[in-house]
Design an enzyme around this catalytic site. Sequence first.
Site, PDB file in Angstrom:
ATOM      1  N   GLY A  63       0.844  -1.206   0.000  1.00 50.57           N
ATOM      2  CA  GLY A  63       0.000   0.000   0.000  1.00 50.57           C
ATOM      3  C   GLY A  63       0.872   1.246   0.000  1.00 50.57           C
ATOM      4  O   GLY A  63       1.834   1.325   0.744  1.00 50.57           O
ATOM      5  N   ARG A 123       1.150  -5.165  -4.959  1.00 51.62           N
ATOM      6  CA  ARG A 123       1.393  -6.332  -4.103  1.00 51.62           C
ATOM      7  C   ARG A 123       1.584  -7.487  -5.066  1.00 51.62           C
ATOM      8  O   ARG A 123       0.733  -7.722  -5.911  1.00 51.62           O
ATOM      9  CB  ARG A 123       0.212  -6.568  -3.163  1.00 51.62           C
ATOM     10  CG  ARG A 123       0.031  -5.427  -2.164  1.00 51.62           C
ATOM     11  CD  ARG A 123      -0.996  -5.754  -1.080  1.00 51.62           C
ATOM     12  NE  ARG A 123      -0.975  -4.745  -0.034  1.00 51.62           N
ATOM     13  CZ  ARG A 123      -1.865  -3.755   0.093  1.00 51.62           C
ATOM     14  NH1 ARG A 123      -2.861  -3.663  -0.760  1.00 51.62           N
ATOM     15  NH2 ARG A 123      -1.776  -2.883   1.071  1.00 51.62           N
ATOM     16  N   ASP A 176       5.181  -4.590   6.054  1.00 48.83           N
ATOM     17  CA  ASP A 176       5.625  -5.927   6.470  1.00 48.83           C
ATOM     18  C   ASP A 176       5.696  -6.933   5.321  1.00 48.83           C
ATOM     19  O   ASP A 176       6.636  -7.732   5.257  1.00 48.83           O
ATOM     20  CB  ASP A 176       4.771  -6.456   7.626  1.00 48.83           C
ATOM     21  CG  ASP A 176       3.286  -6.384   7.345  1.00 48.83           C
ATOM     22  OD1 ASP A 176       2.890  -5.869   6.277  1.00 48.83           O
ATOM     23  OD2 ASP A 176       2.510  -6.858   8.192  1.00 48.83           O
ATOM     24  N   THR A 227       4.444   2.934   5.344  1.00 45.82           N
ATOM     25  CA  THR A 227       3.046   2.480   5.445  1.00 45.82           C
ATOM     26  C   THR A 227       2.321   3.420   6.391  1.00 45.82           C
ATOM     27  O   THR A 227       2.910   3.892   7.367  1.00 45.82           O
ATOM     28  CB  THR A 227       2.924   1.032   5.981  1.00 45.82           C
ATOM     29  OG1 THR A 227       1.567   0.811   6.436  1.00 45.82           O
ATOM     30  CG2 THR A 227       3.833   0.747   7.155  1.00 45.82           C
ATOM     31  N   ASP A 271       0.118   2.527   8.359  1.00 44.62           N
ATOM     32  CA  ASP A 271      -0.376   1.773   9.515  1.00 44.62           C
ATOM     33  C   ASP A 271       0.496   1.894  10.769  1.00 44.62           C
ATOM     34  O   ASP A 271       0.030   1.624  11.873  1.00 44.62           O
ATOM     35  CB  ASP A 271      -0.523   0.283   9.158  1.00 44.62           C
ATOM     36  CG  ASP A 271      -1.525   0.052   8.044  1.00 44.62           C
ATOM     37  OD1 ASP A 271      -2.360   0.932   7.794  1.00 44.62           O
ATOM     38  OD2 ASP A 271      -1.457  -1.023   7.416  1.00 44.62           O
ATOM     39  N   ASP A 284       2.756  -0.102  11.741  1.00 40.17           N
ATOM     40  CA  ASP A 284       2.730  -1.414  12.394  1.00 40.17           C
ATOM     41  C   ASP A 284       4.032  -2.188  12.227  1.00 40.17           C
ATOM     42  O   ASP A 284       4.047  -3.412  12.304  1.00 40.17           O
ATOM     43  CB  ASP A 284       1.555  -2.240  11.837  1.00 40.17           C
ATOM     44  CG  ASP A 284       1.651  -2.444  10.330  1.00 40.17           C
ATOM     45  OD1 ASP A 284       2.476  -1.767   9.677  1.00 40.17           O
ATOM     46  OD2 ASP A 284       0.902  -3.280   9.801  1.00 40.17           O
ATOM     47  N   ARG A 315      -5.329  -1.689   9.071  1.00 39.29           N
ATOM     48  CA  ARG A 315      -5.309  -3.159   8.945  1.00 39.29           C
ATOM     49  C   ARG A 315      -5.509  -3.792  10.322  1.00 39.29           C
ATOM     50  O   ARG A 315      -6.578  -3.628  10.891  1.00 39.29           O
ATOM     51  CB  ARG A 315      -4.003  -3.635   8.310  1.00 39.29           C
ATOM     52  CG  ARG A 315      -4.146  -5.032   7.706  1.00 39.29           C
ATOM     53  CD  ARG A 315      -2.852  -5.483   7.079  1.00 39.29           C
ATOM     54  NE  ARG A 315      -2.471  -4.701   5.926  1.00 39.29           N
ATOM     55  CZ  ARG A 315      -2.866  -4.953   4.669  1.00 39.29           C
ATOM     56  NH1 ARG A 315      -3.662  -5.968   4.438  1.00 39.29           N
ATOM     57  NH2 ARG A 315      -2.468  -4.210   3.672  1.00 39.29           N
TER      58      ARG A 315
HETATM   59  O1  F6P Z   1      -1.480  -1.121   4.709  1.00 41.77           O
HETATM   60  C1  F6P Z   1      -2.078   0.076   4.352  1.00 41.77           C
HETATM   61  C2  F6P Z   1      -3.565  -0.103   4.171  1.00 41.77           C
HETATM   62  O2  F6P Z   1      -4.123   1.144   3.784  1.00 41.77           O
HETATM   63  C3  F6P Z   1      -4.312  -0.648   5.391  1.00 41.77           C
HETATM   64  O3  F6P Z   1      -4.554   0.327   6.361  1.00 41.77           O
HETATM   65  C4  F6P Z   1      -5.555  -1.206   4.748  1.00 41.77           C
HETATM   66  O4  F6P Z   1      -6.068  -2.260   5.520  1.00 41.77           O
HETATM   67  C5  F6P Z   1      -5.056  -1.720   3.419  1.00 41.77           C
HETATM   68  O5  F6P Z   1      -3.830  -1.044   3.159  1.00 41.77           O
HETATM   69  C6  F6P Z   1      -5.981  -1.491   2.266  1.00 41.77           C
HETATM   70  O6  F6P Z   1      -5.457  -2.111   1.154  1.00 41.77           O
HETATM   71  P1  F6P Z   1      -5.926  -1.826  -0.341  1.00 41.77           P
HETATM   72  O7  F6P Z   1      -5.411  -0.476  -0.724  1.00 41.77           O
HETATM   73  O8  F6P Z   1      -5.296  -2.911  -1.140  1.00 41.77           O
HETATM   74  O9  F6P Z   1      -7.411  -1.853  -0.337  1.00 41.77           O
END
Ligand code: F6P
Length: 324
Positions: A11, A72, A103, A126, A128, A130, A172
């Site tokens: 992300g 990803r 991660d 990120t 997050d 995390d 997340r």
């Molecule tokens: O890891 C960053 C994040 O924005 C999280 O907070 C969220 O759960 C996820 O990515 C959303 O992923 P996507 O952009 O693939 O919907």
Amino acid sequence: IKKVGVLTSGGDSPGMNAAIRAVVRACSYYQLEAYGIYRGYEGLIEADFIGLTARSVKNIIHKGGTFLKSARSPQFRTEEGQEQAYRNLIEQGIDALVVIGGDGTFAGAKAFGDTYKFPIIGIPGTIDNDIQGTDYTIGYDTALNTAVEAIDKIRDTANSHNRLFLVEVMGRNAGDIALNAGIGAGAEEILIPEENLGIERLLESLDRSRKSGKTSSIVVVSEGDQIGKNIFELADYIKENKKDYDVRVTVLGHIQRGGSPSCYDRVLASRLGVGAIQALLENKQGCMVGINHNQVVEVPFSSTTSGSNYIDKSLLKVADIISI
Ligand code: F6P
């Protein structure tokens, strides 16, 4: 080390451009060649490379997103994918990598670096926050400010209509955004996955708020909350059990991932980008450069993603006290 590849993966987060810029400019400073790799590990497998100079990264420090794009990559989790990526790197003469991401990005970097003995340094990017071993990840501060700004606006309308708003923020499985944006925006309650206080306690707390004279309330809910209900189910449960509450739900979503990075994120990205190249020049590999007590530190990949997310429990107490 002569040629360094840089990529952003997973992300995106505000400040990734500033980090790429710092990596490329540090390469120039130390007379290394820099290559950008498009779409994270996908571009590594497809040899989607571009030579970058100090001037290629002009006018991007303030821009959200990542100009190298991000993805990803399920293919990079396969042996064939990694083998192809390795072949492409050798063919291009790239002898070290800087990967910017979270991660999943670091897990891929560790597997690849271990298998091919390839020097890789990670930079935590990120929203997050995390990643273990760094106090902050690039993009988190900006996302927090975006969330707070949005919740401030929701508060205005919540107050006008005497409503209860449930506001979902990203993260997340991590509650950092919810906890800190919740405190910053003066939320009445904050629900995070790291501390499940249960739905009944939430209802009691809302009642207490009302009895104490509050006419509207904001509950910040982390998307990863473990209360056993998603935010819409939670709203329905409250409506069923507290008929006199006028409940609304707002999901902030990807707005938190975009926008111009805050000054803090730009400085962090610049420090870690330079730190990554300096680490490579000191023959470090298989680690992340992070920030700890305001110093740039190196942390092995194996210690960045293990265990559950760390939350400072004293913040929960602060939230509790100031929402009285
Ligand atoms: O890891 C960053 C994040 O924005 C999280 O907070 C969220 O759960 C996820 O990515 C959303 O992923 P996507 O952009 O693939 O919907």
